[in-house]
Design an enzyme around this catalytic site. Structure first.
Site, PDB file in Angstrom:
ATOM      1  N   HIS A 266       0.883  -1.184   0.000  1.00  0.00           N
ATOM      2  CA  HIS A 266       0.000   0.000   0.000  1.00  0.00           C
ATOM      3  C   HIS A 266       0.914   1.226   0.000  1.00  0.00           C
ATOM      4  O   HIS A 266       1.735   1.387  -0.888  1.00  0.00           O
ATOM      5  CB  HIS A 266      -0.906  -0.117   1.230  1.00  0.00           C
ATOM      6  CG  HIS A 266      -2.049   0.848   1.291  1.00  0.00           C
ATOM      7  ND1 HIS A 266      -2.455   1.622   0.236  1.00  0.00           N
ATOM      8  CD2 HIS A 266      -2.882   1.170   2.323  1.00  0.00           C
ATOM      9  CE1 HIS A 266      -3.487   2.368   0.603  1.00  0.00           C
ATOM     10  NE2 HIS A 266      -3.761   2.118   1.864  1.00  0.00           N
ATOM     11  N   HIS A 305      -2.212  -2.056  -9.930  1.00  0.00           N
ATOM     12  CA  HIS A 305      -3.186  -1.497  -8.999  1.00  0.00           C
ATOM     13  C   HIS A 305      -4.430  -2.361  -9.018  1.00  0.00           C
ATOM     14  O   HIS A 305      -4.793  -2.897 -10.072  1.00  0.00           O
ATOM     15  CB  HIS A 305      -3.545  -0.057  -9.409  1.00  0.00           C
ATOM     16  CG  HIS A 305      -4.148   0.726  -8.299  1.00  0.00           C
ATOM     17  ND1 HIS A 305      -5.487   0.654  -7.992  1.00  0.00           N
ATOM     18  CD2 HIS A 305      -3.588   1.557  -7.390  1.00  0.00           C
ATOM     19  CE1 HIS A 305      -5.715   1.425  -6.953  1.00  0.00           C
ATOM     20  NE2 HIS A 305      -4.594   1.982  -6.555  1.00  0.00           N
ATOM     21  N   ASP A 361       2.811   5.671  -6.792  1.00  0.00           N
ATOM     22  CA  ASP A 361       4.061   5.579  -6.049  1.00  0.00           C
ATOM     23  C   ASP A 361       5.293   5.470  -6.945  1.00  0.00           C
ATOM     24  O   ASP A 361       6.413   5.521  -6.456  1.00  0.00           O
ATOM     25  CB  ASP A 361       4.025   4.353  -5.111  1.00  0.00           C
ATOM     26  CG  ASP A 361       3.038   4.569  -3.980  1.00  0.00           C
ATOM     27  OD1 ASP A 361       3.010   5.690  -3.452  1.00  0.00           O
ATOM     28  OD2 ASP A 361       2.300   3.632  -3.648  1.00  0.00           O
TER      29      ASP A 361
HETATM   30  N1  CMC Z   1       5.069  -6.634 -10.432  1.00  0.00           N
HETATM   31  C1  CMC Z   1       4.964  -7.843 -11.022  1.00  0.00           C
HETATM   32  N2  CMC Z   1       3.820  -8.516 -11.156  1.00  0.00           N
HETATM   33  C2  CMC Z   1       2.722  -7.949 -10.668  1.00  0.00           C
HETATM   34  C3  CMC Z   1       2.737  -6.690 -10.041  1.00  0.00           C
HETATM   35  C4  CMC Z   1       3.976  -6.025  -9.933  1.00  0.00           C
HETATM   36  N3  CMC Z   1       4.058  -4.832  -9.369  1.00  0.00           N
HETATM   37  N4  CMC Z   1       1.498  -6.361  -9.636  1.00  0.00           N
HETATM   38  C5  CMC Z   1       0.718  -7.387  -9.998  1.00  0.00           C
HETATM   39  N5  CMC Z   1       1.450  -8.338 -10.624  1.00  0.00           N
HETATM   40  C6  CMC Z   1       0.945  -9.588 -11.221  1.00  0.00           C
HETATM   41  C7  CMC Z   1       0.619 -10.614 -10.151  1.00  0.00           C
HETATM   42  O1  CMC Z   1       1.731 -11.422  -9.852  1.00  0.00           O
HETATM   43  C8  CMC Z   1      -0.518 -11.361 -10.806  1.00  0.00           C
HETATM   44  O2  CMC Z   1       0.055 -12.213 -11.775  1.00  0.00           O
HETATM   45  P1  CMC Z   1      -0.573 -13.705 -12.023  1.00  0.00           P
HETATM   46  O3  CMC Z   1      -1.946 -13.438 -12.571  1.00  0.00           O
HETATM   47  O4  CMC Z   1       0.373 -14.338 -12.970  1.00  0.00           O
HETATM   48  O5  CMC Z   1      -0.603 -14.351 -10.656  1.00  0.00           O
HETATM   49  C9  CMC Z   1      -1.273 -10.296 -11.572  1.00  0.00           C
HETATM   50  O6  CMC Z   1      -0.293  -9.290 -11.860  1.00  0.00           O
HETATM   51  C10 CMC Z   1      -2.432  -9.687 -10.788  1.00  0.00           C
HETATM   52  O7  CMC Z   1      -1.911  -9.141  -9.562  1.00  0.00           O
HETATM   53  P2  CMC Z   1      -2.575  -9.243  -8.146  1.00  0.00           P
HETATM   54  O8  CMC Z   1      -1.493  -9.340  -7.118  1.00  0.00           O
HETATM   55  O9  CMC Z   1      -3.613 -10.334  -8.172  1.00  0.00           O
HETATM   56  O10 CMC Z   1      -3.306  -7.850  -8.082  1.00  0.00           O
HETATM   57  P3  CMC Z   1      -3.905  -7.164  -6.805  1.00  0.00           P
HETATM   58  O11 CMC Z   1      -5.002  -6.293  -7.280  1.00  0.00           O
HETATM   59  O12 CMC Z   1      -4.211  -8.153  -5.732  1.00  0.00           O
HETATM   60  O13 CMC Z   1      -2.677  -6.280  -6.274  1.00  0.00           O
HETATM   61  C11 CMC Z   1      -1.160  -4.502  -5.963  1.00  0.00           C
HETATM   62  C12 CMC Z   1      -2.534  -4.934  -6.524  1.00  0.00           C
HETATM   63  C13 CMC Z   1      -1.058  -2.982  -6.016  1.00  0.00           C
HETATM   64  C14 CMC Z   1      -1.009  -4.970  -4.516  1.00  0.00           C
HETATM   65  C15 CMC Z   1      -0.063  -5.149  -6.857  1.00  0.00           C
HETATM   66  O14 CMC Z   1      -0.183  -4.703  -8.178  1.00  0.00           O
HETATM   67  C16 CMC Z   1       1.336  -4.870  -6.320  1.00  0.00           C
HETATM   68  O15 CMC Z   1       1.831  -5.596  -5.457  1.00  0.00           O
HETATM   69  N6  CMC Z   1       2.027  -3.793  -6.842  1.00  0.00           N
HETATM   70  C17 CMC Z   1       3.321  -3.403  -6.308  1.00  0.00           C
HETATM   71  C18 CMC Z   1       3.146  -2.630  -5.030  1.00  0.00           C
HETATM   72  C19 CMC Z   1       2.644  -1.229  -5.279  1.00  0.00           C
HETATM   73  O16 CMC Z   1       3.139  -0.518  -6.143  1.00  0.00           O
HETATM   74  N7  CMC Z   1       1.683  -0.801  -4.474  1.00  0.00           N
HETATM   75  C20 CMC Z   1       1.118   0.554  -4.532  1.00  0.00           C
HETATM   76  C21 CMC Z   1      -0.308   0.564  -4.998  1.00  0.00           C
HETATM   77  S1  CMC Z   1      -0.890   2.197  -5.411  1.00  0.00           S
HETATM   78  C22 CMC Z   1      -0.863   3.117  -3.952  1.00  0.00           C
HETATM   79  C23 CMC Z   1      -1.530   2.491  -2.785  1.00  0.00           C
HETATM   80  O17 CMC Z   1      -2.570   1.839  -2.895  1.00  0.00           O
HETATM   81  O18 CMC Z   1      -1.043   2.704  -1.689  1.00  0.00           O
END
Ligand code: CMC
Length: 426
Positions: A266, A305, A361
């Site tokens: 987050h 996201h 971010d």
């Molecule tokens: N790098 C590599 N792969 C990713 C990333 C990433 N940053 N984000 C998602 N994926 C992949 C993930 O592994 C999954 O792949 P598969 O379908 O093969 O398993 C697919 O994309 C879907 O991801 P998810 O984890 O199911 O998506 P989610 O909606 O649960 O997670 C998230 C969203 C923001 C937690 C995630 O994208 C992430 O960890 N990003 C990096 C951390 C980040 O930048 N966070 C800040 C978010 S914006 C500000 C805030 O909210 O505070």
């Protein structure tokens, strides 16, 4: 005529008709769908990926189109024309303030920036290397002991008082936490300065009588605060609402939000992005890093996201703000690494297929670093910006007659009803 959803339960052959309102069905309506003697049907939704937890009129997001609006005003217009306190007023009260309302609001916030001296001593009690987010979370929570009247959450006037206090004191708490880590004396608020200029003064002032920050840097930080001010039902806001639903005071609820924001998935992502960029170090290392991400060894922080499946509109504005800041501070050499990462990722099938784009971010850490903030402070800046949003959401929750104490169901997967085994027989 109300839209309906027809359901046939193949276990029993019974048919049900559920009303559809606002594109949702009520989960409680599913309870009538039951097999004799068993609990009614429920939904299973870890991480709330498709469950609305409230009705809200504060922030609108269309993740596919990359749209973000506060009370109906597009984020791009607010970032260009508004101040952070004006946006805070909008989030809290639903309308942009008149000049008189804004002047009163700014005056009220300005005159509540000081902390009780005991709170200063409380912050002094932390170790020299304490993380500022831990200090912020604890000191916001401690505020509830200074203002026990905050527990009167049903009283609107009282709520306004606590909201004013908290928005006013967040920069002071954040600045004291920063100075504590630096081993520098705490700087008291200067009521002649604007909200953001005062914050910068409390952070960086040394022996000069008045600290005057470059106006372009003040403006960049204002924009960052505006972009972070609310984001509907994200993880930390959900934490604030969840704690608030028990009718806890707003300091306790916001402290819970700060805890959630601290997490690297987050608000902690901005800190993680900068550490990642430093680790990559050079543009010719980017391709290898991307391969590591695709192999599942790494995560590209600042990308992806839950809601945006297109370019995060906040990231676009921040990218532009980077240019303004670097004009004053000189270009951060890590910008090239970030740009190369973005270029490669936006063309790569792995990211394209999963609709992974830069989020808020990805570039914000570069600005924060240019403004002389160490990475541990990045999420504190996010928390200061998010405070009006948390409080607007908390107020909305408290007034919402449909809300109940947050209490999700579970699917129990453990063992049932066993005989206790004495310790010598285990
Ligand atoms: N790098 C590599 N792969 C990713 C990333 C990433 N940053 N984000 C998602 N994926 C992949 C993930 O592994 C999954 O792949 P598969 O379908 O093969 O398993 C697919 O994309 C879907 O991801 P998810 O984890 O199911 O998506 P989610 O909606 O649960 O997670 C998230 C969203 C923001 C937690 C995630 O994208 C992430 O960890 N990003 C990096 C951390 C980040 O930048 N966070 C800040 C978010 S914006 C500000 C805030 O909210 O505070």
């Amino acid at each position: 005529m109300t839209d309906t959803l027809s359901i046939r339960d193949n276990r029993t052959g019974k048919e049900y008709k559920l009303p559809i309102t606002d594109g949702t069905i009520r989960a409680a309506d599913l309870q009538q769908i039951a097999v004799d003697g068993e609990p009614g049907l429920a939904t299973y939704d870890p991480g709330f990926v498709n469950t609305a937890s409230c009705r809200s009129s504060i922030t609108f997001i269309d993740g596919d189109a990359g749209i973000l609006e506060y009370r109906g005003y597009p984020i791009e217009q607010l970032a260009e024309h508004s101040s952070f306190l004006e946006v805070s007023y909008l989030l809290l009260y639903g309308e942009l303030p008149t000049q008189e309302q804004l002047d009163n609001w700014v005056h009220e916030i300005t005159y509540h920036t000081f902390l009780h001296e005991n709170l200063k001593q409380f912050i002094q009690g932390f170790r020299y290397d304490a993380h500022p987010m831990g200090m912020l979370m604890a000191s916001v929570s401690a505020l509830s002991t200074f203002y026990p009247d905050a527990r009167e959450v049903k009283d609107p006037e009282n709520r306004t008082m606590q909201i004013t206090r908290l928005i006013a004191k967040m920069p002071t708490l954040g600045a004291f936490a920063f100075r504590h880590v630096q081993g520098r004396p705490y700087v008291y608020p200067d009521n002649r300065l604007s909200y953001t200029a005062n914050f910068l003064a409390m952070l960086f002032k040394m022996s000069e009588p008045t600290y005057e920050a470059d106006e372009r840097l003040v403006q960049a930080l204002e924009i960052l605060f505006i972009l972070h001010a609310d984001h509907e039902q994200n993880c930390s806001t959900n934490a604030v609402r969840s704690v608030g639903s028990a009718e806890a005071d707003p300091y306790s609820a916001v402290a819970a939000g700060i805890g959630a924001l601290f997490g690297p998935l987050h608000g902690g992502a901005n800190e993680a992005v900068l550490r990642m960029l430093k680790r990559i170090g050079r543009t010719d290392h980017v391709a290898d890093f991307i391969e590591g991400v695709k192999d599942g060894q790494e995560r590209l922080m600042g990308f992806g996201h839950r809601v945006y499946k297109n370019y995060d509109p906040r990231a676009k504005i921040i990218k532009k703000a980077c240019d303004d800041v670097f004009e004053v501070t000189g270009v951060n050499p890590l910008l090239k690494v970030a740009q190369e990462l973005e270029k490669i990722a936006l063309q790569d099938e792995y990211f394209v297929k999963r609709k992974l784009y830069p989020n808020v971010d990805f570039y914000s850490g570069l600005i924060y670093e240019a403004l002389q903030f160490p990475p541990e402070m990045f999420t504190v800046l996010f928390a200061i910006g998010r405070t009006p949003g948390w409080l607007a959401q908390w107020s909305e929750l408290v007034e919402d007659k449909e809300q109940k104490i947050a209490r999700p169901k579970q699917i129990y997967t453990g063992i049932r009803t066993r005989e206790f085994v004495p310790i010598d027989q285990r």
